[in-house]
Every structure is written in structure tokens, then in C-alpha cells.
Design an enzyme around this catalytic site. Structure first.
Site, short mmCIF file in Angstrom:
data_model
loop_
_atom_site.label_atom_id
_atom_site.label_comp_id
_atom_site.label_asym_id
_atom_site.label_seq_id
_atom_site.Cartn_x
_atom_site.Cartn_y
_atom_site.Cartn_z
N GLY A 292 85.89 -103.07 -55.01
CA GLY A 292 86.45 -103.83 -56.13
C GLY A 292 85.48 -104.91 -56.54
N GLY B 159 85.34 -108.96 -58.38
CA GLY B 159 85.98 -110.11 -58.97
C GLY B 159 84.98 -110.75 -59.92
N GLY B 160 85.24 -112.00 -60.30
CA GLY B 160 84.36 -112.65 -61.25
C GLY B 160 82.98 -112.95 -60.69
N MET B 161 82.90 -113.25 -59.40
CA MET B 161 81.65 -113.75 -58.85
C MET B 161 81.05 -112.85 -57.77
SD MET B 161 81.82 -116.24 -60.77
CE MET B 161 80.25 -117.00 -60.39
N VAL C 36 82.65 -106.22 -53.98
CA VAL C 36 82.93 -105.88 -52.58
C VAL C 36 82.73 -104.38 -52.39
CG1 VAL C 36 84.67 -105.92 -50.75
CG2 VAL C 36 84.59 -107.79 -52.41
N LYS D 2 80.57 -108.12 -49.03
CA LYS D 2 80.76 -108.82 -50.29
C LYS D 2 79.42 -109.37 -50.74
CE LYS D 2 83.70 -112.04 -52.57
NZ LYS D 2 85.04 -112.58 -52.59
N ASP E 119 92.00 -121.03 -53.15
CA ASP E 119 92.06 -119.90 -54.08
C ASP E 119 93.08 -118.86 -53.59
OD1 ASP E 119 91.40 -118.47 -56.36
OD2 ASP E 119 89.73 -117.43 -55.39
N1 LIG Z 1 87.86 -107.22 -46.23
C1 LIG Z 1 88.23 -106.42 -47.23
N2 LIG Z 1 88.64 -105.16 -46.98
C2 LIG Z 1 89.03 -104.34 -48.00
N3 LIG Z 1 89.04 -104.69 -49.29
C3 LIG Z 1 88.63 -105.93 -49.62
C4 LIG Z 1 88.21 -106.86 -48.62
N4 LIG Z 1 87.87 -108.04 -49.23
C5 LIG Z 1 88.08 -107.84 -50.55
N5 LIG Z 1 88.52 -106.57 -50.81
C6 LIG Z 1 88.86 -105.98 -52.12
O1 LIG Z 1 87.84 -106.28 -53.05
C7 LIG Z 1 88.40 -106.79 -54.27
C8 LIG Z 1 87.39 -107.73 -54.94
O2 LIG Z 1 87.30 -108.91 -54.19
P1 LIG Z 1 86.73 -110.28 -54.82
O3 LIG Z 1 87.01 -111.35 -53.82
O4 LIG Z 1 85.33 -110.08 -55.25
O5 LIG Z 1 87.58 -110.46 -56.14
P2 LIG Z 1 88.94 -111.20 -56.42
O6 LIG Z 1 89.45 -111.89 -55.19
O7 LIG Z 1 89.87 -110.21 -57.06
O8 LIG Z 1 88.56 -112.25 -57.53
P3 LIG Z 1 87.66 -113.60 -57.41
O9 LIG Z 1 86.34 -113.29 -57.99
O10 LIG Z 1 88.39 -114.60 -58.23
O11 LIG Z 1 87.60 -113.95 -55.94
C9 LIG Z 1 89.69 -107.47 -53.80
O12 LIG Z 1 90.64 -107.54 -54.81
C10 LIG Z 1 90.15 -106.58 -52.66
O13 LIG Z 1 91.01 -105.55 -53.12
MG LIG Z 2 88.68 -112.47 -53.54
#
Ligand SMILES: Nc1ncnc2c1ncn2[C@@H]1O[C@H](COP(=O)(O)OP(=O)(O)OP(=O)(O)O)[C@@H](O)[C@H]1O
Ligand SMILES: [Mg+2]
Length: 317
Positions: A33, A35-37, A40, A55, A149
Site C-alpha cells: 500500500g 500513503g502520502g509520504m 509499504v 516502508k 497519527d
Molecule cells: N507492518 C505492516 N504489515 C502489513 N501491512 C502494512 C504494515 N504497515 C503498513 N501496512 C499497509 O501499508 C499501507 C500504507 O501504509 P502508510 O503508512 O504508508 O500509509 P497510511 O498510513 O495509509 O497513510 P500516511 O501516509 O498518512 O501514513 C497501510 O495502510 C497498511 O495497510
Molecule cells: Mg501509516
């Protein structure tokens, strides 16, 4: 395919260009997935031959000195917390100008996806999820670490162990990538990234924050798990920021009929504008929430005035 990382592979670049490539001691397998910054990935730890979530932070963060210092400091603090409801961080580092965090890979989905799919949750499930997140947050606060957050995307819901524990919930992104609104809330072109649905009034106004800002955000998340919508919905970001600071949240029982009225006071306290009017800990909030949810409709209403036949009788001597 080369195993060198190029700019295109990083967050903001082509999706999944990194698959098959190596970053430090990890081989990238698939994108989970973004996110903004950050993006993963699921990756293989080549030393231990196990799956990890890797990440990769956006390159502009690596160029920001304040962020790099905070990243190093907060990765150490977050990695030091050993808690069943916090995603364990295995390693945080930098390679070829890319900041990365390797952590436990959690099979399942995040709460955002669960809510999008299933809508409002049954009260018992909402209570179980809230309790696990609350225990993670209180443990972090005991280490003087404020999450800042708390939101559905940072709450991972994995299958639990048995029917008593149908889900195991992990909180992730502990202070690692966040965040004062000025540092990472806006991209270099001034566009807001991420969500403002869960942000506490004191974070918006730039006052000092402590664990009680996480109580507020958890309150917003709990509200959404029960109502299907967050407490404040506005057409634009400025109106939403205003609402967090000044507008009372609509009573939860108006958004979801049939809940005991006692939940309104509990949510009202968690979502108080002033931190000192909120619960001191997340577990206190969730304990009161669950008691209110158990009470049945009208649980917290004062008892009705007694009918005449039930009035106390004082005999005159
Ligand atoms: N340890 C992990 N195991 C499995 N999936 C994960 C894990 N950490 C994050 N993810 C998945 O990756 C996605 C993207 O994470 P990310 O933290 O980059 O974005 P976010 O939390 O949706 O937004 P933001 O950029 O505001 O943090 C998450 O929504 C989650 O579903
Ligand atoms: Mg996140």
C-alpha cells in the site's frame, strides 16, 4: 533487471517498480500500500529468510535534516517498545539516500479497508478493537512517546487466535513518520497529504501535545467504527480544522440509532477540545465506552421520578 534503486522506484514514482530489487538486506516482493509520504512493500529479509513489511519514505523527507534527526531518534524509541499490540520494528536505516523501516509483516487488512468494506462495526467488535489500540497507546505514553497519527490506516487488523479473540490488532507508524503539520502535512507544492479527520485541536493550533492528543484521535476512530462516519464532515480542509477546534461533535446516537445514550457522554469527553477535559488514559476511555455500550438503550439516563405509590413514606410521630 538491475538491483539498483532509482528515483522512479521511490514513493511518488512508478508503482511497484521496485519489485524484485534489493534494498539493504531485503528483497522487495510486492507493494502492499502507499500513503502520502511512503510506500509499504512486502519484502524478504535475506539474512533471516522471513517476510517483513518494508516502508520506504519519500525522498524529500530524507533531504530534510530535522526529519532525519527525528527519524533516527523516534525509530530507536519505537523499536524499544515491546508490546503485543504494536508492530515490532526490526530495523530502521538509510541506504543510497533512502530512509527505510523494516517491521513485522502483518497479514490482514487495515481498519480503513475493514470500515470501507464492512461499514459500521458491531459494538462488541468496535470495543475489542478500541481496547487493543488503547493498550498500545497507553504503553507508548508510559515511554513518553506520543503517536500523533492515530487513524484507521495505521491500525492493522489480523485474524485472532480463537473465538474469544477474533481479531488481533496492531498499531503502527509510531511517531516514525510524523509529524507536525508544518513538517510533513503539506508537500513541497503546498498540497495537503493524508487525512484531517482525526487530528486533535492542539495539534492544529500548534500547542504542545501529549498522550491526550492520541485520546482525541482514538475518540474520532472509535466514533467512526460505530457510526460509519467520522465525527466531523466538512466540504473543505479549513472548515474541518475549524470544526475540530470549535464545533461540538454530533452525538453518536444521532448517527447510529439504537446505541445506549450513555455513549454520547463518553465520546463527548474523549473529544473534548481542551486536553485536560479528556480522559487521562486511553484505557479509561475504552473502559467507560464498553460499560456504556453494554448498558442497553437509555443506560445512562437518570432513573425516572418515582410514581406516587413508590414515594418514601414518612410517618408522623
Ligand atoms: N507492518 C505492516 N504489515 C502489513 N501491512 C502494512 C504494515 N504497515 C503498513 N501496512 C499497509 O501499508 C499501507 C500504507 O501504509 P502508510 O503508512 O504508508 O500509509 P497510511 O498510513 O495509509 O497513510 P500516511 O501516509 O498518512 O501514513 C497501510 O495502510 C497498511 O495497510
Ligand atoms: Mg501509516
Amino acid at each position: 533487471m538491475t538491483d539498483r534503486v532509482t528515483r522512479d522506484d521511490l514513493p511518488g514514482g512508478r508503482p511497484s517498480g521496485l519489485v524484485g530489487k534489493r534494498i539493504a538486506d531485503y528483497r522487495v516482493e510486492s507493494e502492499i500500500g502507499r500513503g502520502g509520504m511512503a510506500v509499504v512493500y512486502r519484502a524478504l529479509d535475506l539474512r533471516l529468510d522471513r517476510a517483513v513489511a518494508l516502508k520506504l519514505l519519500a525522498p524529500e523527507l530524507a533531504r530534510n535534516d530535522t526529519f532525519r534527526k527525528r527519524f533516527a531518534h523516534e525509530s530507536r524509541v519505537a523499536a524499544a517498545i515491546d508490546h503485543p499490540h504494536i508492530v515490532p520494528v526490526f530495523e530502521a536505516g538509510e541506504t543510497e539516500g533512502v530512509l527505510y523501516i523494516a517491521m513485522r509483516y502483518v497479514a490482514g487488512q487495515d481498519l480503513r479497508a475493514l470500515l470501507d468494506r464492512a461499514g459500521p462495526l458491531p459494538p462488541e467488535q468496535a470495543g475489542r478493537i478500541a481496547a487493543q489500540v488503547a493498550s498500545a497507546l497507553d504503553a507508548a505514553h508510559a515511554h513518553d512517546l506520543v503517536h500523533r497519527d492515530v487513524k484507521p490506516g495505521n491500525i492493522l487488523v489480523a485474524p485472532g487466535t480463537d473465538s474469544e479473540h477474533p481479531e488481533h490488532v496492531y498499531l503502527t507508524d509510531f511517531g516514525l513518520t510524523k509529524k507536525s503539520l508544518s513538517l510533513t502535512g503539506f508537500t513541497s507544492v503546498g498540497q495537503f497529504v493524508g487525512t484531517l479527520d482525526y487530528v486533535a485541536p492542539e495539534q492544529i493550533s500548534g500547542r504542545p501535545v501529549d498522550g491526550r492528543c492520541d485520546v482525541y484521535s482514538l475518540g474520532c476512530v472509535v466514533y467512526e467504527t460505530l457510526a460509519g462516519v467520522p465525527p466531523f464532515r466538512r466540504d473543505d480542509d479549513m472548515a474541518l480544522l475549524w470544526a475540530h477546534q470549535y464545533d461540538p461533535p454530533p452525538p453518536l446516537t444521532e448517527e447510529r440509532r439504537g446505541l445506549p445514550s450513555a455513549v454520547d457522554a463518553v465520546l463527548g469527553k474523549a473529544l473534548a477540545k481542551a486536553p485536560e477535559e479528556r480522559y487521562d488514559t486511553c484505557l479509561q476511555f475504552v473502559a467507560e465506552l464498553r460499560a456504556a455500550l453494554m448498558g442497553g438503550p437509555g443506560a445512562a439516563l437518570p432513573p425516572p421520578a418515582p410514581p406516587a405509590w413508590a414515594l418514601p413514606v414518612f410517618r408522623e410521630r
